[in-house]
Design a protein around this motif. Structure first.
Motif, mmCIF file in Angstrom:
data_model
loop_
_atom_site.group_PDB
_atom_site.id
_atom_site.type_symbol
_atom_site.label_atom_id
_atom_site.label_comp_id
_atom_site.label_asym_id
_atom_site.label_seq_id
_atom_site.Cartn_x
_atom_site.Cartn_y
_atom_site.Cartn_z
ATOM 1 N N PHE A 267 0.841 -1.197 0.000
ATOM 2 C CA PHE A 267 0.000 0.000 0.000
ATOM 3 C C PHE A 267 0.875 1.247 0.000
ATOM 4 O O PHE A 267 1.711 1.424 0.884
ATOM 5 N N GLN A 268 0.684 2.109 -0.993
ATOM 6 C CA GLN A 268 1.474 3.336 -1.045
ATOM 7 C C GLN A 268 0.635 4.527 -0.568
ATOM 8 O O GLN A 268 -0.458 4.782 -1.097
ATOM 9 N N PRO A 269 1.158 5.260 0.432
ATOM 10 C CA PRO A 269 0.401 6.387 0.998
ATOM 11 C C PRO A 269 0.096 7.484 -0.024
ATOM 12 O O PRO A 269 0.907 7.759 -0.910
ATOM 13 N N GLY A 296 8.257 -6.984 -9.801
ATOM 14 C CA GLY A 296 7.332 -5.850 -9.834
ATOM 15 C C GLY A 296 6.011 -6.209 -10.488
ATOM 16 O O GLY A 296 5.840 -7.278 -11.076
ATOM 17 N N ALA A 297 5.091 -5.273 -10.372
ATOM 18 C CA ALA A 297 3.768 -5.474 -10.942
ATOM 19 C C ALA A 297 3.835 -5.630 -12.465
ATOM 20 O O ALA A 297 3.059 -6.381 -13.047
ATOM 21 N N ASP A 298 4.760 -4.942 -13.101
ATOM 22 C CA ASP A 298 4.825 -5.029 -14.563
ATOM 23 C C ASP A 298 5.151 -6.449 -15.019
ATOM 24 O O ASP A 298 4.523 -6.970 -15.939
ATOM 25 N N LEU A 341 -7.838 -1.028 -11.811
ATOM 26 C CA LEU A 341 -8.541 -1.972 -12.678
ATOM 27 C C LEU A 341 -7.730 -2.147 -13.960
ATOM 28 O O LEU A 341 -7.088 -1.200 -14.415
ATOM 29 N N THR A 342 -7.778 -3.327 -14.541
ATOM 30 C CA THR A 342 -7.087 -3.537 -15.814
ATOM 31 C C THR A 342 -8.033 -3.198 -16.965
ATOM 32 O O THR A 342 -9.249 -3.119 -16.782
ATOM 33 N N ALA A 343 -7.444 -3.028 -18.149
ATOM 34 C CA ALA A 343 -8.267 -2.775 -19.340
ATOM 35 C C ALA A 343 -9.241 -3.931 -19.563
ATOM 36 O O ALA A 343 -10.392 -3.715 -19.952
ATOM 37 N N VAL A 371 -11.583 3.469 -7.590
ATOM 38 C CA VAL A 371 -10.991 2.627 -8.630
ATOM 39 C C VAL A 371 -10.183 3.521 -9.564
ATOM 40 O O VAL A 371 -10.578 4.646 -9.868
ATOM 41 N N GLU A 372 -9.028 3.009 -9.978
ATOM 42 C CA GLU A 372 -8.180 3.731 -10.927
ATOM 43 C C GLU A 372 -8.233 3.024 -12.274
ATOM 44 O O GLU A 372 -8.062 1.815 -12.349
ATOM 45 N N VAL A 373 -8.489 3.797 -13.305
ATOM 46 C CA VAL A 373 -8.478 3.237 -14.662
ATOM 47 C C VAL A 373 -7.548 4.095 -15.515
ATOM 48 O O VAL A 373 -7.423 5.297 -15.282
ATOM 49 N N GLY A 460 4.438 9.931 -8.299
ATOM 50 C CA GLY A 460 5.878 9.855 -8.545
ATOM 51 C C GLY A 460 6.624 11.097 -8.073
ATOM 52 O O GLY A 460 7.616 11.488 -8.669
ATOM 53 N N VAL A 461 6.123 11.701 -6.993
ATOM 54 C CA VAL A 461 6.804 12.892 -6.466
ATOM 55 C C VAL A 461 8.017 12.448 -5.636
ATOM 56 O O VAL A 461 7.871 11.712 -4.665
ATOM 57 N N GLU A 462 9.187 12.869 -6.067
ATOM 58 C CA GLU A 462 10.406 12.372 -5.430
ATOM 59 C C GLU A 462 11.204 13.460 -4.714
ATOM 60 O O GLU A 462 12.037 13.152 -3.861
ATOM 61 N N GLN A 479 1.533 11.513 -4.157
ATOM 62 C CA GLN A 479 1.927 10.143 -3.874
ATOM 63 C C GLN A 479 3.347 10.027 -4.413
ATOM 64 O O GLN A 479 3.618 10.517 -5.508
ATOM 65 N N GLY A 480 4.267 9.416 -3.685
ATOM 66 C CA GLY A 480 5.617 9.282 -4.238
ATOM 67 C C GLY A 480 6.651 8.969 -3.190
ATOM 68 O O GLY A 480 6.388 9.045 -1.978
ATOM 69 N N PHE A 481 7.833 8.629 -3.673
ATOM 70 C CA PHE A 481 8.909 8.214 -2.788
ATOM 71 C C PHE A 481 9.290 9.314 -1.801
ATOM 72 O O PHE A 481 9.850 9.038 -0.743
HETATM 73 P P1 C2E Z 1 0.580 2.820 -11.437
HETATM 74 O O1 C2E Z 1 -0.840 2.536 -11.101
HETATM 75 O O2 C2E Z 1 0.868 4.103 -12.138
HETATM 76 O O3 C2E Z 1 1.357 2.704 -10.085
HETATM 77 C C1 C2E Z 1 2.347 3.595 -9.683
HETATM 78 C C2 C2E Z 1 3.697 2.979 -9.903
HETATM 79 O O4 C2E Z 1 4.694 3.964 -9.632
HETATM 80 C C3 C2E Z 1 3.991 1.832 -8.948
HETATM 81 O O5 C2E Z 1 4.812 0.897 -9.628
HETATM 82 C C4 C2E Z 1 4.769 2.523 -7.840
HETATM 83 O O6 C2E Z 1 5.592 1.652 -7.121
HETATM 84 C C5 C2E Z 1 5.583 3.510 -8.634
HETATM 85 N N1 C2E Z 1 5.975 4.670 -7.822
HETATM 86 C C6 C2E Z 1 5.375 5.149 -6.727
HETATM 87 N N2 C2E Z 1 5.997 6.262 -6.280
HETATM 88 C C7 C2E Z 1 7.012 6.509 -7.134
HETATM 89 C C8 C2E Z 1 8.017 7.521 -7.208
HETATM 90 O O7 C2E Z 1 8.101 8.452 -6.400
HETATM 91 N N3 C2E Z 1 8.892 7.465 -8.237
HETATM 92 C C9 C2E Z 1 8.836 6.453 -9.164
HETATM 93 N N4 C2E Z 1 9.750 6.435 -10.140
HETATM 94 N N5 C2E Z 1 7.899 5.467 -9.117
HETATM 95 C C10 C2E Z 1 6.984 5.499 -8.117
HETATM 96 P P2 C2E Z 1 4.451 -0.637 -9.623
HETATM 97 O O8 C2E Z 1 3.970 -1.034 -8.282
HETATM 98 O O9 C2E Z 1 5.607 -1.341 -10.214
HETATM 99 O O10 C2E Z 1 3.218 -0.739 -10.578
HETATM 100 C C11 C2E Z 1 3.350 -0.552 -11.956
HETATM 101 C C12 C2E Z 1 2.003 -0.564 -12.605
HETATM 102 O O11 C2E Z 1 1.422 -1.871 -12.536
HETATM 103 C C13 C2E Z 1 0.995 0.330 -11.915
HETATM 104 O O12 C2E Z 1 1.177 1.627 -12.349
HETATM 105 C C14 C2E Z 1 -0.309 -0.279 -12.339
HETATM 106 O O13 C2E Z 1 -0.641 0.151 -13.640
HETATM 107 C C15 C2E Z 1 0.019 -1.750 -12.397
HETATM 108 N N6 C2E Z 1 -0.418 -2.386 -11.142
HETATM 109 C C16 C2E Z 1 0.241 -2.488 -9.980
HETATM 110 N N7 C2E Z 1 -0.480 -3.169 -9.063
HETATM 111 C C17 C2E Z 1 -1.641 -3.478 -9.653
HETATM 112 C C18 C2E Z 1 -2.828 -4.166 -9.227
HETATM 113 O O14 C2E Z 1 -2.957 -4.627 -8.098
HETATM 114 N N8 C2E Z 1 -3.836 -4.297 -10.139
HETATM 115 C C19 C2E Z 1 -3.732 -3.786 -11.387
HETATM 116 N N9 C2E Z 1 -4.763 -3.931 -12.205
HETATM 117 N N10 C2E Z 1 -2.645 -3.123 -11.822
HETATM 118 C C20 C2E Z 1 -1.606 -2.971 -10.968
#
Ligand code: C2E
Ligand code: CA
Ligand code: CA
Length: 499
Positions: A267-269, A296-298, A341-343, A371-373, A460-462, A479-481
């Motif tokens: 969970f990311q804050p 990773g999720a990708d 949500l996925t496509a 939900v995020e789309v 992605g705010v760093e 939201q971000g690191f």
């Molecule tokens: P997303 O929804 O755009 O998720 C944000 C991604 O940015 C996450 O990567 C997160 O770890 C990363 N991130 C967060 N803060 C920062 C930051 O400050 N800087 C940078 N460079 N990156 C940051 P993650 O977890 O690898 O997820 C990648 C993508 O995979 C997600 O993009 C989302 O589209 C998909 N995904 C992840 N988890 C799920 C899920 O449970 N269900 C579905 N349907 N898709 C998911």
């Protein structure tokens, strides 16, 4: 290639082989042409020589009956040719007649309804990547799973339908083309001998049109299936010590990952800029691979796409996430939860209902859910997506558009879709600290969102500099690191309580 080449030449006239090594595209065309001839002349098996299993699979899809991967000598090729010939002969009288008999029954069924001007549809279903299922579970269990899938298909199709199986395909005649039951029946995991087996599937459907005959209808359904199977499979490349994990290997492993509890969620804050308070979290999936460690999720979703397990995985992650959040301790009790949500979810017929039932069953309140789309998830059928989002909003959830600013027609989406939040993509957040021209774009987006009553959250705010600029432009949340990456539940509790 000398001796091998001449052995190939000698056989070329009868049943191949077609040598696809280093020339896959040309070979695919040859297999297709041969297939056309064969249908006309009742000819036998077709052997292809391929560089990789993936190539062999494409060739088999195109009509090859046998393959050899990177053969080392003429002996192997000759042996394989003999097998191809022998099998065709063995199969010809009985097996093929039986196949024809079943196909004829489907044909008669459809023809009867067409003649009587009753509505009907032909459906073609292919179970995907059975090679992966075999590799993951062994042949016997995979066969049992396929048989069970067949029973489910028959049950979902109902009494007034006909189901015929040919290899990894099922052909159906049904009274209407409503695929909801079929798709739902196939997306649930199967229990085989105490093990959870997931089968991916693709479905093609053709509804009867005036002037159709049974042949045309079946052909349209199988063409639709071919469209559904078109390549688009993402490549997964995960570096490991001794090179790269093959995408197929990951897709095989994914079959076990769910049962082994390797899929988890972090969970990311999400922070309110004005107060610095954590007001919500986004759930992000993780795969802790037995051998490769955390992925990773990708990589997870690419492997799922490859194995056609996207929907099954999505269901699993949603259930897991909701169950976790429903059991959160009191200190997290005010947080909103954001789910991706996925496509494929968005495109699913009746998804809103399925999803809301799932939320209610978990006990997590709809009112705290977002939900995020993504834009790319809605590019096809904007109307359908808009209706889905409106239904979820009407039911008390909120809706966010994800990765905003990466697509091409972003402003059109803002106008057409019922939205609560816009998530400003990382790329725009990087821009804001860059050249003045880039800043103008970000400012414009935030202004338009505000005018439309849509809240803006930056992703992605760093750096503190990025945050300061976003604040100055009127962005409300981030939201971000800079604050935190995706956290496990304990770390999240510590962070929220320690404030
Ligand atoms: P997303 O929804 O755009 O998720 C944000 C991604 O940015 C996450 O990567 C997160 O770890 C990363 N991130 C967060 N803060 C920062 C930051 O400050 N800087 C940078 N460079 N990156 C940051 P993650 O977890 O690898 O997820 C990648 C993508 O995979 C997600 O993009 C989302 O589209 C998909 N995904 C992840 N988890 C799920 C899920 O449970 N269900 C579905 N349907 N898709 C998911
Ligand atoms: Ca997201
Ligand atoms: Ca995003």
């Amino acid at each position: 290639m000398g001796r091998l080449g001449s052995a190939i030449m000698k056989q070329q006239q009868s049943s191949g082989p077609i040598d696809a090594r280093g020339r896959i595209d040309a070979a695919l065309a040859e297999v297709a042409a041969y297939q056309g001839q064969r249908q006309g002349q009742g000819r036998g098996g077709l052997l292809v020589l391929a560089d990789t299993l993936a190539d062999a699979e494409r060739l088999v899809d195109a009509g090859a009956t046998h393959f050899l991967i990177a053969p080392r000598g003429a002996g192997e090729v000759v042996l394989a040719l003999r097998a191809a010939g022998a099998l065709t002969e063995r199969r010809s009288p009985e097996a093929r007649a039986e196949g024809r008999g079943e196909a004829a029954a489907l044909h008669r069924w459809l023809a009867g309804r067409l003649q009587a001007h009753q509505p009907c549809a032909a459906v073609a279903i292919a179970l995907s990547r059975l090679d992966l299922v075999n590799a993951a579970h062994g042949r016997a269990r995979a066969d049992a799973a396929i048989a069970t899938a067949g029973e489910r298909i028959a049950a979902a199709a109902g009494e007034r339908a006909i189901v015929v199986r040919t290899g990894d395909r099922f052909l159906l005649g049904v009274e209407d083309g409503d695929l909801r039951l079929l798709a739902a029946a196939l997306s649930r995991a199967l229990e085989v001998e105490g093990t959870r087996v997931m089968l991916g599937s693709r479905i093609g459907v053709a509804e009867a049109m005036p002037g159709d005959d049974a042949d045309a209808l079946i052909r349209r359904a199988t063409d639709a299936l071919d469209d559904a199977r078109a390549p688009g499979a993402a490549a997964v490349q995960v570096a490991e010590a001794d090179g790269v994990a093959s995408p197929d290997r990951l897709a095989i492993d994914l079959h076990h990952a769910v049962a082994a509890g390797e899929i988890d969620v972090l969970f990311q804050p999400q922070v309110e800029i004005a107060t610095g308070r954590i007001v919500g979290v986004e759930a992000l999936a993780r795969w802790t691979h037995g051998r490769l460690g955390p992925l990773g999720a990708d990589a997870l979703f690419a492997a799922a796409d490859r194995a056609d397990l996207g929907l099954a995985l999505s269901d699993h992650i949603q259930e897991l996430t909701l169950a976790r959040a429903a059991a959160w301790p009191r200190s997290l009790g005010a947080l909103r939860l954001s789910l991706n949500l996925t496509a494929a979810d968005v495109a699913r017929a009746g998804f809103a209902r399925t999803f809301l039932d799932r939320v209610d069953a978990s006990g997590f309140p709809r009112g705290r859910l977002t939900v995020e789309v993504t834009e790319s998830g809605m590019i096809h059928e904007l109307d359908h997506a808009a209706a889905l989002l409106a239904e979820l909003r009407g039911a008390g959830c909120r809706v966010a558009i994800d990765d905003f600013g990466t697509g091409y027609s972003s402003l059109a989406y803002l106008k057409a879709l019922p939205l609560d939040y816009l998530k400003l993509d990382k790329a725009l957040v990087v821009d804001i600290a860059g050249a003045p021209r880039d800043r103008v774009v970000v400012r414009g987006v935030i202004d338009i969102a505000r005018a439309l009553g849509i809240a803006v959250i930056a992703e992605g705010v760093e750096t503190p500099a990025q945050l300061a600029l976003l604040t100055a432009e009127g962005c409300g949340w981030y939201q971000g690191f800079l604050r935190a990456g995706p956290l496990g539940e304990d770390a999240l509790v510590t962070m929220v309580e320690g404030r």
